[in-house]
Design a protein around this motif. Structure first.
Motif, PDB file in Angstrom:
ATOM      1  N   ALA A  62       0.844  -1.198   0.000  1.00  0.00           N
ATOM      2  CA  ALA A  62       0.000   0.000   0.000  1.00  0.00           C
ATOM      3  C   ALA A  62       0.876   1.243   0.000  1.00  0.00           C
ATOM      4  O   ALA A  62       1.723   1.404   0.884  1.00  0.00           O
ATOM      5  CB  ALA A  62      -0.891  -0.003   1.237  1.00  0.00           C
ATOM      6  N   GLY A  63       0.671   2.114  -0.961  1.00  0.00           N
ATOM      7  CA  GLY A  63       1.393   3.367  -0.971  1.00  0.00           C
ATOM      8  C   GLY A  63       0.840   4.339   0.046  1.00  0.00           C
ATOM      9  O   GLY A  63      -0.178   4.063   0.692  1.00  0.00           O
ATOM     10  N   PHE A  64       1.563   5.450   0.281  1.00  0.00           N
ATOM     11  CA  PHE A  64       0.970   6.609   0.948  1.00  0.00           C
ATOM     12  C   PHE A  64       0.807   6.435   2.450  1.00  0.00           C
ATOM     13  O   PHE A  64       0.446   7.365   3.149  1.00  0.00           O
ATOM     14  CB  PHE A  64      -0.394   6.869   0.262  1.00  0.00           C
ATOM     15  CG  PHE A  64      -1.252   7.955   0.809  1.00  0.00           C
ATOM     16  CD1 PHE A  64      -0.848   9.279   0.719  1.00  0.00           C
ATOM     17  CD2 PHE A  64      -2.487   7.672   1.394  1.00  0.00           C
ATOM     18  CE1 PHE A  64      -1.676  10.297   1.198  1.00  0.00           C
ATOM     19  CE2 PHE A  64      -3.307   8.673   1.865  1.00  0.00           C
ATOM     20  CZ  PHE A  64      -2.897   9.993   1.759  1.00  0.00           C
ATOM     21  N   GLN A  65       1.121   5.228   2.978  1.00  0.00           N
ATOM     22  CA  GLN A  65       0.815   4.997   4.390  1.00  0.00           C
ATOM     23  C   GLN A  65       1.960   4.342   5.145  1.00  0.00           C
ATOM     24  O   GLN A  65       2.806   3.675   4.572  1.00  0.00           O
ATOM     25  CB  GLN A  65      -0.422   4.117   4.521  1.00  0.00           C
ATOM     26  CG  GLN A  65      -0.317   2.782   3.807  1.00  0.00           C
ATOM     27  CD  GLN A  65      -1.568   1.925   4.004  1.00  0.00           C
ATOM     28  OE1 GLN A  65      -1.571   0.970   4.761  1.00  0.00           O
ATOM     29  NE2 GLN A  65      -2.633   2.307   3.324  1.00  0.00           N
ATOM     30  N   GLY A  66       1.972   4.566   6.451  1.00  0.00           N
ATOM     31  CA  GLY A  66       2.954   3.947   7.316  1.00  0.00           C
ATOM     32  C   GLY A  66       2.386   3.787   8.708  1.00  0.00           C
ATOM     33  O   GLY A  66       1.181   3.900   8.913  1.00  0.00           O
ATOM     34  N   VAL A  67       3.286   3.487   9.652  1.00  0.00           N
ATOM     35  CA  VAL A  67       2.858   3.357  11.039  1.00  0.00           C
ATOM     36  C   VAL A  67       3.831   4.186  11.884  1.00  0.00           C
ATOM     37  O   VAL A  67       5.037   4.186  11.637  1.00  0.00           O
ATOM     38  CB  VAL A  67       2.834   1.871  11.465  1.00  0.00           C
ATOM     39  CG1 VAL A  67       4.206   1.239  11.387  1.00  0.00           C
ATOM     40  CG2 VAL A  67       2.249   1.709  12.862  1.00  0.00           C
ATOM     41  N   SER A  68       3.293   4.912  12.841  1.00  0.00           N
ATOM     42  CA  SER A  68       4.154   5.814  13.607  1.00  0.00           C
ATOM     43  C   SER A  68       5.026   5.029  14.576  1.00  0.00           C
ATOM     44  O   SER A  68       4.598   4.038  15.165  1.00  0.00           O
ATOM     45  CB  SER A  68       3.316   6.849  14.347  1.00  0.00           C
ATOM     46  OG  SER A  68       2.593   6.257  15.390  1.00  0.00           O
ATOM     47  N   GLN A  69       6.265   5.509  14.711  1.00  0.00           N
ATOM     48  CA  GLN A  69       7.253   4.801  15.506  1.00  0.00           C
ATOM     49  C   GLN A  69       6.860   4.720  16.978  1.00  0.00           C
ATOM     50  O   GLN A  69       6.963   3.676  17.600  1.00  0.00           O
ATOM     51  CB  GLN A  69       8.595   5.526  15.377  1.00  0.00           C
ATOM     52  CG  GLN A  69       9.778   4.756  15.932  1.00  0.00           C
ATOM     53  CD  GLN A  69      11.094   5.381  15.481  1.00  0.00           C
ATOM     54  OE1 GLN A  69      11.237   6.603  15.447  1.00  0.00           O
ATOM     55  NE2 GLN A  69      12.045   4.553  15.120  1.00  0.00           N
ATOM     56  N   ASP A  70       6.374   5.830  17.522  1.00  0.00           N
ATOM     57  CA  ASP A  70       6.116   5.858  18.960  1.00  0.00           C
ATOM     58  C   ASP A  70       4.773   5.266  19.343  1.00  0.00           C
ATOM     59  O   ASP A  70       4.677   4.441  20.245  1.00  0.00           O
ATOM     60  CB  ASP A  70       6.265   7.283  19.511  1.00  0.00           C
ATOM     61  CG  ASP A  70       5.450   8.289  18.713  1.00  0.00           C
ATOM     62  OD1 ASP A  70       4.914   7.900  17.647  1.00  0.00           O
ATOM     63  OD2 ASP A  70       5.344   9.447  19.143  1.00  0.00           O
ATOM     64  N   LYS A  71       3.705   5.658  18.631  1.00  0.00           N
ATOM     65  CA  LYS A  71       2.375   5.254  19.074  1.00  0.00           C
ATOM     66  C   LYS A  71       1.803   4.070  18.313  1.00  0.00           C
ATOM     67  O   LYS A  71       0.707   3.610  18.606  1.00  0.00           O
ATOM     68  CB  LYS A  71       1.420   6.442  18.934  1.00  0.00           C
ATOM     69  CG  LYS A  71       1.721   7.584  19.878  1.00  0.00           C
ATOM     70  CD  LYS A  71       0.593   8.581  19.837  1.00  0.00           C
ATOM     71  CE  LYS A  71       0.888   9.807  20.677  1.00  0.00           C
ATOM     72  NZ  LYS A  71       0.015  10.933  20.324  1.00  0.00           N
ATOM     73  N   LYS A  72       2.494   3.628  17.273  1.00  0.00           N
ATOM     74  CA  LYS A  72       1.989   2.529  16.431  1.00  0.00           C
ATOM     75  C   LYS A  72       0.638   2.872  15.821  1.00  0.00           C
ATOM     76  O   LYS A  72      -0.213   2.015  15.603  1.00  0.00           O
ATOM     77  CB  LYS A  72       1.860   1.217  17.240  1.00  0.00           C
ATOM     78  CG  LYS A  72       3.121   0.830  17.996  1.00  0.00           C
ATOM     79  CD  LYS A  72       4.214   0.363  17.081  1.00  0.00           C
ATOM     80  CE  LYS A  72       5.505   0.089  17.840  1.00  0.00           C
ATOM     81  NZ  LYS A  72       6.642   0.788  17.231  1.00  0.00           N
ATOM     82  N   ASP A  73       0.423   4.155  15.544  1.00  0.00           N
ATOM     83  CA  ASP A  73      -0.799   4.565  14.864  1.00  0.00           C
ATOM     84  C   ASP A  73      -0.563   4.609  13.352  1.00  0.00           C
ATOM     85  O   ASP A  73       0.569   4.807  12.903  1.00  0.00           O
ATOM     86  CB  ASP A  73      -1.229   5.959  15.336  1.00  0.00           C
ATOM     87  CG  ASP A  73      -1.938   5.913  16.674  1.00  0.00           C
ATOM     88  OD1 ASP A  73      -2.544   4.862  16.980  1.00  0.00           O
ATOM     89  OD2 ASP A  73      -1.886   6.915  17.402  1.00  0.00           O
ATOM     90  N   ILE A  74      -1.644   4.428  12.593  1.00  0.00           N
ATOM     91  CA  ILE A  74      -1.556   4.483  11.137  1.00  0.00           C
ATOM     92  C   ILE A  74      -1.389   5.949  10.707  1.00  0.00           C
ATOM     93  O   ILE A  74      -2.093   6.821  11.188  1.00  0.00           O
ATOM     94  CB  ILE A  74      -2.839   3.897  10.501  1.00  0.00           C
ATOM     95  CG1 ILE A  74      -3.090   2.478  10.988  1.00  0.00           C
ATOM     96  CG2 ILE A  74      -2.757   3.947   8.980  1.00  0.00           C
ATOM     97  CD1 ILE A  74      -1.960   1.521  10.748  1.00  0.00           C
ATOM     98  N   THR A  75      -0.438   6.187   9.808  1.00  0.00           N
ATOM     99  CA  THR A  75      -0.187   7.546   9.322  1.00  0.00           C
ATOM    100  C   THR A  75      -0.283   7.565   7.794  1.00  0.00           C
ATOM    101  O   THR A  75      -0.198   6.528   7.150  1.00  0.00           O
ATOM    102  CB  THR A  75       1.227   8.002   9.714  1.00  0.00           C
ATOM    103  OG1 THR A  75       2.169   7.023   9.243  1.00  0.00           O
ATOM    104  CG2 THR A  75       1.375   8.144  11.218  1.00  0.00           C
ATOM    105  N   THR A  76      -0.441   8.778   7.237  1.00  0.00           N
ATOM    106  CA  THR A  76      -0.327   8.923   5.781  1.00  0.00           C
ATOM    107  C   THR A  76       0.744   9.959   5.478  1.00  0.00           C
ATOM    108  O   THR A  76       1.060  10.819   6.310  1.00  0.00           O
ATOM    109  CB  THR A  76      -1.650   9.332   5.116  1.00  0.00           C
ATOM    110  OG1 THR A  76      -2.038  10.625   5.582  1.00  0.00           O
ATOM    111  CG2 THR A  76      -2.748   8.342   5.426  1.00  0.00           C
ATOM    112  N   LEU A  77       1.295   9.846   4.269  1.00  0.00           N
ATOM    113  CA  LEU A  77       2.476  10.630   3.913  1.00  0.00           C
ATOM    114  C   LEU A  77       2.143  11.926   3.178  1.00  0.00           C
ATOM    115  O   LEU A  77       3.049  12.648   2.765  1.00  0.00           O
ATOM    116  CB  LEU A  77       3.395   9.787   3.023  1.00  0.00           C
ATOM    117  CG  LEU A  77       3.770   8.404   3.565  1.00  0.00           C
ATOM    118  CD1 LEU A  77       4.614   7.666   2.542  1.00  0.00           C
ATOM    119  CD2 LEU A  77       4.532   8.521   4.874  1.00  0.00           C
ATOM    120  N   GLY A  78       0.869  12.215   2.991  1.00  0.00           N
ATOM    121  CA  GLY A  78       0.502  13.430   2.275  1.00  0.00           C
ATOM    122  C   GLY A  78       0.536  13.243   0.771  1.00  0.00           C
ATOM    123  O   GLY A  78       0.829  12.161   0.270  1.00  0.00           O
TER     124      GLY A  78
END
Lengths: 425, 425
Positions: free
Chosen positions: B134-150
C-alpha cells in the motif's frame, strides 16, 4: 463506572447521517457514566460492493487477499464514527481488529477468535476515550495476516471484546427492536421478547432466526456476557439474552414455556432411497458428505420395511451445497450401495423453541395439532430437549408459522398468552 | 536476478479493467526474471470520496482518524491487485504500509518516513511472491498509529522501499509518457525527456512540474535510486531520473543545457509596502509568517528609494495560505512597521531549469529576450544556480511558456534543439 460494549451493524451506519445519529447515541452512553467500547460493521452495502469488485478481478479470490480487501469496509466506518464523536466534543480513537488485539486462527474468510488481548483498548479507555473497534476482523496468530470472521462476525467481535474487558453488557444495535417470537414479516402479531435464555436463543439461531448468529450467542454463553439486542433507531428496551431472567420493575421476567417459532427456507432435502438396513450404512453415507466438507442439519431414517431389508435415509442441508452433495453421493454409489437419490429444494423448516417443553408434555401434541388444523403436511420430524422441528412444503411455511404462533398463545393480543406463562415477553 | 520496485498511481488502477491490465504488466516484469515489489495508490477517485465522507461527518476531522480512513483506499486496490495477479497464475501477497515496515513520525496527514524495515517483503520475495504494498501509508514509531504521507506519498513509499531493498530501479507508472520539457497541455511541441539529473528534476518539481514530487526525488537522490517515470498505458521507455546519464544504444545521453520550462499558477504575491530600510525588518516580516506556519516561495526586496529610506518587500506563497498570511502581517503591523499590504493572486511563475546555465552565460539574456519578444511583463525575478524564475500576470503564462520553450530549442520539431546540445531529449 461500568463498561459497556456496543455494536452497530451496517444498516445503522449506512450513510453520514446514520453515523452522526449513532455518534450521539454513543455519547449518551458515555455521559451516563460508562466506559464505552463500540464495535462497528462496514457501512451499508460497502462489503457487497467490495465483493463485487473482487469478482470482477478474479473468479476465485485468494482468502488472504479477500480478507485484506473486505476489512477496508470497517476501517472506513470506524474512522468516520470516531470523527463524528470527536465533533461532538468527546474523545474517541478507532482501532483495527489487529490493534484491538483480536487474535484468530488462519482460516481466511471464516476465522475463529483464539484470544483477545485488548491492551490498547484498555489504555484508550483509561485515558478517557471512547474506543471504536472494527468488527468482523482480526489478525492471525501465526502469520500476522489480516483475517475476517465470516458472516455476522461483528457480533462475535463485540461479545469477545465484552468478555475480554469484563463488560457489564454487550449491546447489539440493529434495525429491528429485538428478538421476536416469530419473524414479524411473516407473523404480524409476533411479539418482542423481553428476555430469553442463552439456550433458547441458541436453538432459535440454529433454526433460522437471523437476529443473532449461533456463534455469537455461544460465545456469550461461555463467558456469561449478557447481550441486549435493540434498535439503533429508537430508545426502546430490546431483548435481553442472558443466563438469568432480568428484573422488570419490581418483578422478575418469567421463564417462558415457549420462546418462539423460527422458520428456515434456505435448506434442501436429500433422500437416499433403498439403503440396506445394516450397521455402517448411515456412516458410509455421511462420511461421503463430510469428506466433501458439507454441513448437514436434520437427519431422519425411516423404519425399514421388513420384507425388503431396505430403508430410506433423509437429511437436510443448505441449498447452496445441494449440487456438491449429490455429486459426492453419486461418486460413492457403488461403495455405499443404494437404489436412487431424491433431491428436493422446495422444503421449509418450522421449529418451536422453549425450555418449558421439557416439563410440559402437552407441547408436542399441541404443535402437531396446530399444523394439522392448518392443513399442513409434515414430511420430517426432529427434536431436541427444548426444540421441535418439522419439514413441510416451502409454500406451507408462512401459514404453518402463523398457526403454531397462535396456538401457543404467542400472538401479541391473544389471551392464551397467559396460559403458557408468557407474561411480559 | 534484479529487484524492481514499480509504483502505479490511482489513474492506472481506476477500475477492475485497469487492475487487470496492471497485473499483466507486473507479471511481465516477473517473467523477465526480476523480483518485483509493487506500490499501489488508491483506485481512481476513492481518496476524494473518502475525504468527502469525512467532511460530511465532521468539519475538522482529527488527523489520526483521517489517516485511518484514507488508508482504506490502498487496502482495497492492493488486495484486488494481488488477486488479479494470482488469477494469472503467479503468487502475490499484499501488505499494508505497517506490514511492509514503513515507519514514520507521528505527524498525521503528512508524516515523514523515518525508517523502512521490509523484513516481511523480503521473505515474501524469497518465497517467490510478487509483493504488493500500500502506498501513501505507514505506522508511527512511537504510538503505532496508522499515518499517511501526504500528497504524492505513494511515490515516496516506492522510492523508500527501493532504497531499503537496494532495488535496481524504481519505476513510477503514471498516465503520461514521462517528464516533458514543458506541460504538454500548454506547449503542444513539448518533448519527452529521456534522461534528467536529480538536481534538474528537483528544480522542475519545485517550480510547478507535477509528474514527480520534490520529496520523492530528494529521497531518490539521497539513496541514489534511479527513477524511471513511464506510462502504464504503453510499453514505451519513459524518463530516467538518476545521477549519471543513461546509455541509449551505443551512445550516452548528453547532459542537456536546459532541461525544461515549468510553470505554476497556484501562488499569490504579497507586497509589504513602505518598510523602513534597516537591518532586522525583513526578519520581523518573515518571523510573523513563519509563526503562522506558512511556507513561502520567492522573496524579493527592491532597492530602497534613498530619499524616503523606505523599501518594498514582495514574496510569493500558495494561494491557499493567502488569507492566513495577511492576517498574520496585519496583527504584526505595529511591531513590523510598514505602510500597507498588497495582495495579488492573479500571478503566474515561469521557470527555466538546466544545469547547463552554470556554464552558458547567454541563457539568462535569451530567457528575458524571449519574454520580451512575447510582450510579457516581468514582475519579480529569482534565480538559483540552475534555475531562473520570473513572476508575470497569470494570463501571460501560457504564451510565456511557449515562447521560452521555443527560444531554447526545446520544441519537438525545431532545428535549434541541436544548438543547445539537446539531442535525444
Amino acid at each position: 463506572m461500568g463498561l459497556v460494549v456496543q455494536k452497530y451493524g451496517g444498516s445503522s451506519v449506512a450513510d453520514a447521517e446514520g453515523i452522526k445519529r449513532v455518534a450521539k447515541r454513543i455519547v449518551e452512553a458515555k455521559k451516563n457514566g460508562n466506559q464505552v467500547v463500540v464495535v462497528v460493521s462496514a457501512m451499508g452495502d460497502t462489503t457487497d460492493e467490495l465483493i463485487d469488485l473482487a469478482e470482477q478481478v478474479s473468479p476465485m479470490p485468494a482468502g488472504r487477499e479477500f480478507d485484506m480487501l473486505l476489512t477496508a469496509g470497517e476501517r472506513i466506518s470506524m474512522a468516520l464514527l470516531a470523527m463524528a464523536i470527536k465533533n461532538l466534543g468527546h474523545e474517541a480513537q478507532s482501532f483495527t481488529g489487529s490493534q484491538a488485539g483480536v487474535i484468530t486462527d488462519s482460516v481466511h474468510n471464516k476465522a475463529r477468535i483464539i484470544d483477545v488481548t485488548p491492551g490498547r483498548i484498555r489504555t484508550a479507555l483509561d485515558e478517557g476515550n471512547i474506543a471504536i473497534v472494527a468488527g468482523f476482523q482480526g489478525v492471525s496468530q501465526d502469520k500476522k495476516d489480516i483475517t475476517t470472521l465470516g458472516r455476522g462476525g461483528s457480533d462475535t467481535t463485540a461479545v469477545a471484546l465484552a468478555a475480554a474487558l469484563d463488560a457489564e453488557v454487550c449491546e447489539i444495535y440493529t434495525d429491528v427492536d429485538g428478538v421476536f417470537t416469530a419473524d414479524p414479516r411473516v407473523v404480524k402479531k409476533a411479539r418482542k421478547i423481553d428476555w430469553i435464555s442463552f439456550e433458547d436463543m441458541l436453538e432459535l439461531a440454529a433454526s433460522g432466526s437471523k437476529v443473532l448468529l449461533h456463534r455469537c450467542v455461544e460465545y456469550a454463553r461461555r463467558y456469561n456476557i449478557p447481550i441486549h439486542v435493540r434498535s439503533s433507531f429508537s430508545g426502546l428496551q430490546g431483548t435481553w439474552v442472558s443466563s438469568d431472567p432480568i428484573e422488570q420493575g419490581e418483578q422478575q421476567v418469567e421463564q417462558a414455556i415457549i420462546s418462539g417459532v423460527a422458520h428456515d427456507t434456505s435448506e434442501a432435502k436429500i433422500t437416499v432411497v433403498g439403503v440396506p438396513d445394516k450397521p455402517g450404512e448411515a456412516a458410509s453415507i455421511f462420511r461421503a458428505i463430510a469428506d466433501a466438507e458439507i454441513n448437514i442439519d436434520m437427519v431422519v431414517q425411516n423404519v425399514s420395511a421388513a420384507a425388503t431389508g431396505l430403508t430410506d435415509i433423509s437429511f437436510t442441508l443448505p441449498k447452496t451445497e445441494g449440487r456438491k452433495a449429490i455429486d459426492a453421493l453419486e461418486r460413492g454409489k457403488t461403495a455405499i450401495g443404494y437404489d436412487s437419490l431424491r433431491y428436493d429444494d422446495q422444503i421449509g423448516k418450522i421449529s418451536l423453541v422453549g425450555a418449558g417443553m421439557k416439563t410440559n408434555p402437552g407441547v408436542t401434541a399441541s404443535f402437531f395439532e396446530a399444523l394439522s388444523d392448518a392443513g399442513v403436511n409434515i414430511e420430517l420430524i426432529s427434536t431436541s430437549e427444548i426444540r421441535i422441528s418439522v419439514v413441510t412444503r416451502a409454500d406451507d411455511v408462512p401459514e404453518a408459522v402463523r398457526a403454531v404462533h397462535s396456538a401457543f398463545g404467542l400472538d401479541s393480543e391473544s389471551d392464551e398468552a397467559v396460559v403458557y406463562g408468557g407474561t411480559g415477553r
